[in-house]
Design an enzyme around this catalytic site. Structure first.
Site, PDB file in Angstrom:
ATOM      1  N   SER A 151       0.085  -0.213 -14.405  1.00  0.00           N
ATOM      2  CA  SER A 151       1.348   0.493 -14.180  1.00  0.00           C
ATOM      3  C   SER A 151       2.482  -0.242 -14.881  1.00  0.00           C
ATOM      4  CB  SER A 151       1.656   0.571 -12.686  1.00  0.00           C
ATOM      5  OG  SER A 151       2.990   0.987 -12.514  1.00  0.00           O
TER       6      SER A 151
ATOM      7  N   HIS B 216      -0.343   3.751 -17.252  1.00  0.00           N
ATOM      8  CA  HIS B 216       0.194   4.515 -16.120  1.00  0.00           C
ATOM      9  C   HIS B 216       1.720   4.432 -16.165  1.00  0.00           C
ATOM     10  CE1 HIS B 216      -0.012   6.355 -12.112  1.00  0.00           C
ATOM     11  NE2 HIS B 216       0.987   5.541 -11.774  1.00  0.00           N
TER      12      HIS B 216
ATOM     13  N   ASP C 285       5.172   5.542 -14.464  1.00  0.00           N
ATOM     14  CA  ASP C 285       5.765   6.010 -13.205  1.00  0.00           C
ATOM     15  C   ASP C 285       7.151   6.580 -13.445  1.00  0.00           C
ATOM     16  OD1 ASP C 285       3.804   5.415 -11.131  1.00  0.00           O
ATOM     17  OD2 ASP C 285       4.099   3.313 -11.700  1.00  0.00           O
TER      18      ASP C 285
ATOM     19  N   MET D 228      10.319   8.318 -11.773  1.00  0.00           N
ATOM     20  CA  MET D 228      10.986   8.511 -10.465  1.00  0.00           C
ATOM     21  C   MET D 228      12.399   9.025 -10.700  1.00  0.00           C
ATOM     22  SD  MET D 228       9.838   5.030  -8.548  1.00  0.00           S
ATOM     23  CE  MET D 228       8.204   4.294  -8.798  1.00  0.00           C
TER      24      MET D 228
ATOM     25  N   HIS E 202       2.767   9.795 -14.013  1.00  0.00           N
ATOM     26  CA  HIS E 202       2.832  10.065 -12.576  1.00  0.00           C
ATOM     27  C   HIS E 202       4.267  10.461 -12.232  1.00  0.00           C
ATOM     28  CE1 HIS E 202       2.519   8.072  -8.268  1.00  0.00           C
ATOM     29  NE2 HIS E 202       2.708   9.372  -8.215  1.00  0.00           N
TER      30      HIS E 202
ATOM     31  N   MET F 138       7.076  11.364  -9.879  1.00  0.00           N
ATOM     32  CA  MET F 138       7.550  11.288  -8.489  1.00  0.00           C
ATOM     33  C   MET F 138       8.945  11.892  -8.502  1.00  0.00           C
ATOM     34  SD  MET F 138       6.066   7.495  -7.768  1.00  0.00           S
ATOM     35  CE  MET F 138       5.829   7.214  -9.525  1.00  0.00           C
TER      36      MET F 138
ATOM     37  N   MET G 156      -2.239   8.181  -3.196  1.00  0.00           N
ATOM     38  CA  MET G 156      -1.355   7.013  -3.082  1.00  0.00           C
ATOM     39  C   MET G 156      -1.832   6.119  -1.934  1.00  0.00           C
ATOM     40  SD  MET G 156       0.920   7.202  -5.452  1.00  0.00           S
ATOM     41  CE  MET G 156       1.858   5.775  -4.904  1.00  0.00           C
TER      42      MET G 156
ATOM     43  N   PHE H  97       7.926   2.212  -5.110  1.00  0.00           N
ATOM     44  CA  PHE H  97       8.093   0.830  -5.544  1.00  0.00           C
ATOM     45  C   PHE H  97       6.739   0.166  -5.777  1.00  0.00           C
ATOM     46  CE2 PHE H  97      11.738   2.036  -3.053  1.00  0.00           C
ATOM     47  CZ  PHE H  97      12.798   1.625  -3.847  1.00  0.00           C
ATOM     48  N   GLY H  98       6.715  -0.760  -6.723  1.00  0.00           N
ATOM     49  CA  GLY H  98       5.528  -1.576  -6.929  1.00  0.00           C
ATOM     50  C   GLY H  98       5.507  -2.715  -5.911  1.00  0.00           C
ATOM     51  N   GLY H  99       4.393  -3.435  -5.889  1.00  0.00           N
ATOM     52  CA  GLY H  99       4.314  -4.652  -5.090  1.00  0.00           C
ATOM     53  C   GLY H  99       4.115  -4.467  -3.598  1.00  0.00           C
TER      54      GLY H  99
ATOM     55  N   ASP I  22      -3.599   4.504  -6.265  1.00  0.00           N
ATOM     56  CA  ASP I  22      -2.383   3.895  -6.805  1.00  0.00           C
ATOM     57  C   ASP I  22      -1.608   3.201  -5.694  1.00  0.00           C
ATOM     58  OD1 ASP I  22      -0.044   3.290  -8.160  1.00  0.00           O
ATOM     59  OD2 ASP I  22       0.487   5.366  -8.619  1.00  0.00           O
TER      60      ASP I  22
ATOM     61  N   GLY J  31      -0.306  -2.377 -10.970  1.00  0.00           N
ATOM     62  CA  GLY J  31       0.898  -2.891 -11.618  1.00  0.00           C
ATOM     63  C   GLY J  31       0.993  -4.384 -11.475  1.00  0.00           C
TER      64      GLY J  31
HETATM   65  C1  DX5 Z   1       4.470   3.307  -6.836  1.00  0.00           C
HETATM   66  C2  DX5 Z   1       3.863   3.586  -8.187  1.00  0.00           C
HETATM   67  C3  DX5 Z   1       2.756   2.680  -8.537  1.00  0.00           C
HETATM   68  C4  DX5 Z   1       3.129   1.217  -8.595  1.00  0.00           C
HETATM   69  C5  DX5 Z   1       1.919   0.382  -8.345  1.00  0.00           C
HETATM   70  O1  DX5 Z   1       5.293   4.358  -6.481  1.00  0.00           O
HETATM   71  O2  DX5 Z   1       3.342   4.897  -8.240  1.00  0.00           O
HETATM   72  O3  DX5 Z   1       2.130   3.087  -9.734  1.00  0.00           O
HETATM   73  O4  DX5 Z   1       3.695   0.871  -9.819  1.00  0.00           O
HETATM   74  O5  DX5 Z   1       2.288  -0.945  -8.293  1.00  0.00           O
HETATM   75  P1  DX5 Z   1       1.408  -2.071  -7.586  1.00  0.00           P
HETATM   76  O6  DX5 Z   1       0.104  -2.094  -8.276  1.00  0.00           O
HETATM   77  O7  DX5 Z   1       2.220  -3.299  -7.786  1.00  0.00           O
HETATM   78  O8  DX5 Z   1       1.280  -1.666  -6.143  1.00  0.00           O
HETATM   79 ZN    ZN Z   2       2.085   5.478  -9.993  1.00  0.00          ZN
END
Ligand code: DX5
Ligand code: ZN
Length: 222
Positions: free
Chosen positions: A10, A35, A37, A39, A68, A70, A140, A146-148, A174, A196
């Site tokens: 990601s 990937h 993202d 948003m 993706h 969102m 999901m 958000f990542g992490g 994901d 990610g």
């Molecule tokens: C979250 C995103 C993911 C995110 C994953 O809304 O859709 O793709 O970047 O990040 P990690 O792998 O850090 O959870």
């Molecule tokens: Zn994603």
């Protein structure tokens, strides 16, 4: 596994100041898809990139773009992201609940591989009548935005359910994917893995990608 294994780093966890180098780093590390993202600050409380950036990514990418969305009102944007270069294009069921068939038709008309994404609270039952029209279902394993975040194992039941209904397309997971969390996803029937933080923030992205692939392959054959 009914479909080929896909590892999709990601870009959200990459260094956006050096996007071209980050794309090359992911490809050199063994990524199958990028990937991306998207948003909109409405469907999720975060704002990332739009069609011009996807177009710039497409110019230098050597592997497919897994986009993706969102965003609210995804049908309005399907063609824009397809034109920008999406190969796999997913929208959220929750963003299209009131006009799902119309939205799906708009996405199918793009010629991209089409996916539908569901956040953790959303079941997959509403997708059942449409399984033969979907190339991918994006489950999901965190709340989109958000990542992490930490992986939510309770969503694995949705993957098992989809496979028990005979869905033979790609199932992508994901959120919070690591070499520790991915094997259970593979065992449930997941074949595409977005990661990610685990890949882009690893000290050695190629080693992390290889670890993830090995963990998934080990699980899938058992
Ligand atoms: C979250 C995103 C993911 C995110 C994953 O809304 O859709 O793709 O970047 O990040 P990690 O792998 O850090 O959870
Ligand atoms: Zn994603």
């Amino acid at each position: 596994m009914s479909r080929p294994l896909r590892i999709a780093p990601s870009l959200l966890a990459s260094d956006f100041c050096r996007l071209g180098e980050e794309l090359a780093r992911a490809e050199a590390a063994g990524a199958d898809w990028h990937h991306v993202d998207v948003m909109d600050g409405h469907f999720v409380p975060n704002l990332t990139i739009g069609p011009p950036v996807v177009g710039s990514i497409k110019e230098v990418a050597n592997i497919p773009l897994d986009v993706h969305l969102m965003i609210e009102e995804p049908a309005k944007w399907a063609e824009h992201y397809a034109q920008a270069g999406a190969d796999v294009l997913s929208f959220h069921y929750e963003a299209a609940e009131s006009n799902f068939e119309e939205t799906l038709a708009a996405f199918k008309a793009t010629g991209c591989q089409i996916g539908v994404a569901v956040n953790p609270p959303c079941g997959v039952e509403p997708l059942r009548p449409y399984l033969d029209q979907l190339d991918l279902i994006l489950v999901m394993s965190v709340h989109a935005g958000f990542g992490g975040q930490s992986f939510m194992p309770e969503v694995l039941d949705k993957v098992r359910q989809l496979r028990s209904w005979g869905f033979r397309g790609d199932i992508e997971m994901d959120g919070g994917i690591t070499a520790e969390t991915a094997p259970a996803c593979a065992e449930a029937g997941t074949n595409a893995f977005v990661a990610g933080t685990f890949l882009f923030r690893a000290p050695d992205m190629a080693a992390a990608t290889a670890d993830l692939r090995q963990a998934i392959e080990g699980a899938a054959v058992s």
